[in-house]
Design a protein around this motif. Structure first.
Motif, short mmCIF file in Angstrom:
data_model
loop_
_atom_site.label_atom_id
_atom_site.label_comp_id
_atom_site.label_asym_id
_atom_site.label_seq_id
_atom_site.Cartn_x
_atom_site.Cartn_y
_atom_site.Cartn_z
N GLY A 30 37.21 -65.87 38.59
CA GLY A 30 36.22 -66.54 37.74
C GLY A 30 35.75 -67.85 38.33
O GLY A 30 36.48 -68.54 39.04
N PRO A 31 34.50 -68.24 38.03
CA PRO A 31 33.98 -69.52 38.53
C PRO A 31 34.54 -70.69 37.72
O PRO A 31 34.88 -70.55 36.55
N LEU A 32 34.64 -71.87 38.36
CA LEU A 32 35.05 -73.08 37.65
C LEU A 32 33.85 -73.79 37.03
O LEU A 32 34.00 -74.49 36.04
N THR A 37 28.48 -78.68 35.79
CA THR A 37 29.46 -78.89 34.73
C THR A 37 30.52 -77.79 34.79
O THR A 37 30.23 -76.65 35.13
N HIS A 38 31.75 -78.16 34.45
CA HIS A 38 32.81 -77.15 34.51
C HIS A 38 32.84 -76.36 33.21
O HIS A 38 32.47 -76.85 32.16
N LEU A 39 33.28 -75.13 33.35
CA LEU A 39 33.36 -74.22 32.22
C LEU A 39 34.65 -74.48 31.44
O LEU A 39 35.59 -75.08 31.95
N ALA A 40 34.69 -74.02 30.21
CA ALA A 40 35.88 -74.22 29.38
C ALA A 40 37.02 -73.30 29.79
O ALA A 40 38.19 -73.70 29.75
N GLY A 46 40.80 -65.59 31.49
CA GLY A 46 40.90 -66.29 30.23
C GLY A 46 41.66 -67.61 30.29
O GLY A 46 41.90 -68.24 29.25
N LEU A 47 42.02 -68.10 31.48
CA LEU A 47 42.71 -69.38 31.60
C LEU A 47 41.83 -70.50 31.07
O LEU A 47 40.67 -70.63 31.45
N VAL A 48 42.38 -71.31 30.18
CA VAL A 48 41.68 -72.50 29.70
C VAL A 48 41.90 -73.58 30.76
O VAL A 48 43.03 -73.97 31.02
N TYR A 49 40.81 -74.04 31.38
CA TYR A 49 40.93 -74.98 32.49
C TYR A 49 41.46 -76.34 32.05
O TYR A 49 42.26 -76.95 32.75
N GLU A 50 40.97 -76.82 30.94
CA GLU A 50 41.36 -78.14 30.46
C GLU A 50 41.79 -77.99 29.01
O GLU A 50 40.96 -77.96 28.10
N ARG A 51 43.10 -77.88 28.79
CA ARG A 51 43.63 -77.62 27.46
C ARG A 51 43.20 -78.70 26.47
O ARG A 51 42.76 -78.42 25.37
N TRP A 100 27.96 -84.30 48.05
CA TRP A 100 27.94 -82.88 48.40
C TRP A 100 29.27 -82.18 48.10
O TRP A 100 29.31 -81.02 47.69
N THR A 101 30.38 -82.89 48.30
CA THR A 101 31.69 -82.27 48.10
C THR A 101 32.28 -82.52 46.71
O THR A 101 33.42 -82.12 46.45
N ALA A 102 31.54 -83.17 45.84
CA ALA A 102 32.07 -83.49 44.50
C ALA A 102 32.58 -82.26 43.75
O ALA A 102 33.71 -82.28 43.26
N PRO A 103 31.81 -81.17 43.65
CA PRO A 103 32.34 -80.01 42.91
C PRO A 103 33.61 -79.43 43.54
O PRO A 103 34.51 -78.98 42.83
N ASN A 104 33.71 -79.46 44.86
CA ASN A 104 34.91 -78.94 45.52
C ASN A 104 36.11 -79.83 45.22
O ASN A 104 37.20 -79.32 44.95
N ARG A 105 35.92 -81.14 45.25
CA ARG A 105 37.01 -82.05 44.93
C ARG A 105 37.40 -81.94 43.47
O ARG A 105 38.57 -82.01 43.12
N TRP A 106 36.43 -81.77 42.58
CA TRP A 106 36.72 -81.57 41.15
C TRP A 106 37.49 -80.26 40.95
O TRP A 106 38.39 -80.19 40.12
N GLY A 107 37.12 -79.23 41.71
CA GLY A 107 37.85 -77.96 41.65
C GLY A 107 39.29 -78.13 42.09
O GLY A 107 40.20 -77.55 41.50
N ALA A 108 39.51 -78.94 43.13
CA ALA A 108 40.88 -79.22 43.57
C ALA A 108 41.64 -79.97 42.48
O ALA A 108 42.83 -79.72 42.26
#
Length: 140
Positions: A30-32, A37-40, A46-51, A100-108
Motif C-alpha cells: 500500500g502507498p503511504l 499528504t499521508h494516508l490514514a 489495513g495498518l493504521v500509520y499514525e495511531r 525533493w526528498t521530503a516524502p521519502n524522509r517522511w516515509g522513513a
C-alpha cells in the motif's frame, strides 16, 4: 523466539526500505501518501500509520533537521563567505534536495514509528498480525 531475534535487523532494513520508497512498512504493497499528504491507513493490509495524531513527529523532525544541518554547517564554516558562488550553489542544491526528498524522509519516519510499535507493542495497538500480511514483498 531466537528466529525472531535473528530476523530483527532484516525486518528493520525491510521496513525502512519500504518507508523510503513511500510504501507501507508492514506489507510493502500500500502507498503511504496521496500526493503530498499521508494516508490514514494502508489500503492493502489495513495498518493504521499514525495511531494518534502527532505520533510520528519525532521521527519526522529528526529526518527533516539532518539535511538542514548540512546547510547550517556550510554557512557556519564560511563556505558562502570564502567561495560565494560555490557556497550559494551548495545551499541551492541542498535546498532542492530537502524539498525533493521530503516524502521519502517522511516515509522513513513513518517506518521508524511502525518499528517502534512492533518492538515495543501496546496491546491496544491495531497492527495487523504477521499471518495476515501474506507475501507482500512488492518493491514498487
Amino acid at each position: 523466539m531466537d528466529d525472531q531475534i535473528a530476523t530483527r535487523p532484516l525486518a528493520v532494513k525491510l521496513a525502512l526500505g519500504r518507508g523510503l520508497r513511500k510504501r507501507c512498512p508492514h506489507c510493502g504493497a500500500g502507498p503511504l501518501f496521496s500526493g503530498w499528504t499521508h494516508l490514514a491507513s494502508c489500503s492493502a493490509c489495513g495498518l493504521v500509520y499514525e495511531r494518534n495524531s502527532g505520533d510520528t513527529w519525532a521521527f519526522t523532525i529528526i529526518g527533516d533537521r539532518l539535511p538542514i544541518a548540512a546547510i547550517i554547517v556550510a554557512v557556519y564554516f564560511g563556505l558562502v563567505r570564502s567561495h560565494f558562488r560555490l557556497g550559494l550553489s551548495v545551499i541551492a542544491v541542498l535546498g532542492v534536495v530537502i524539498v525533493w526528498t521530503a516524502p521519502n524522509r517522511w516515509g522513513a519516519g513513518i517506518a521508524l514509528h511502525y518499528l517502534s510499535r512492533v518492538y515495543w507493542p501496546d496491546p491496544a495497538d491495531p497492527i495487523p498480525s504477521i499471518t495476515s500480511r501474506g507475501d507482500h514483498t512488492s518493491s514498487s
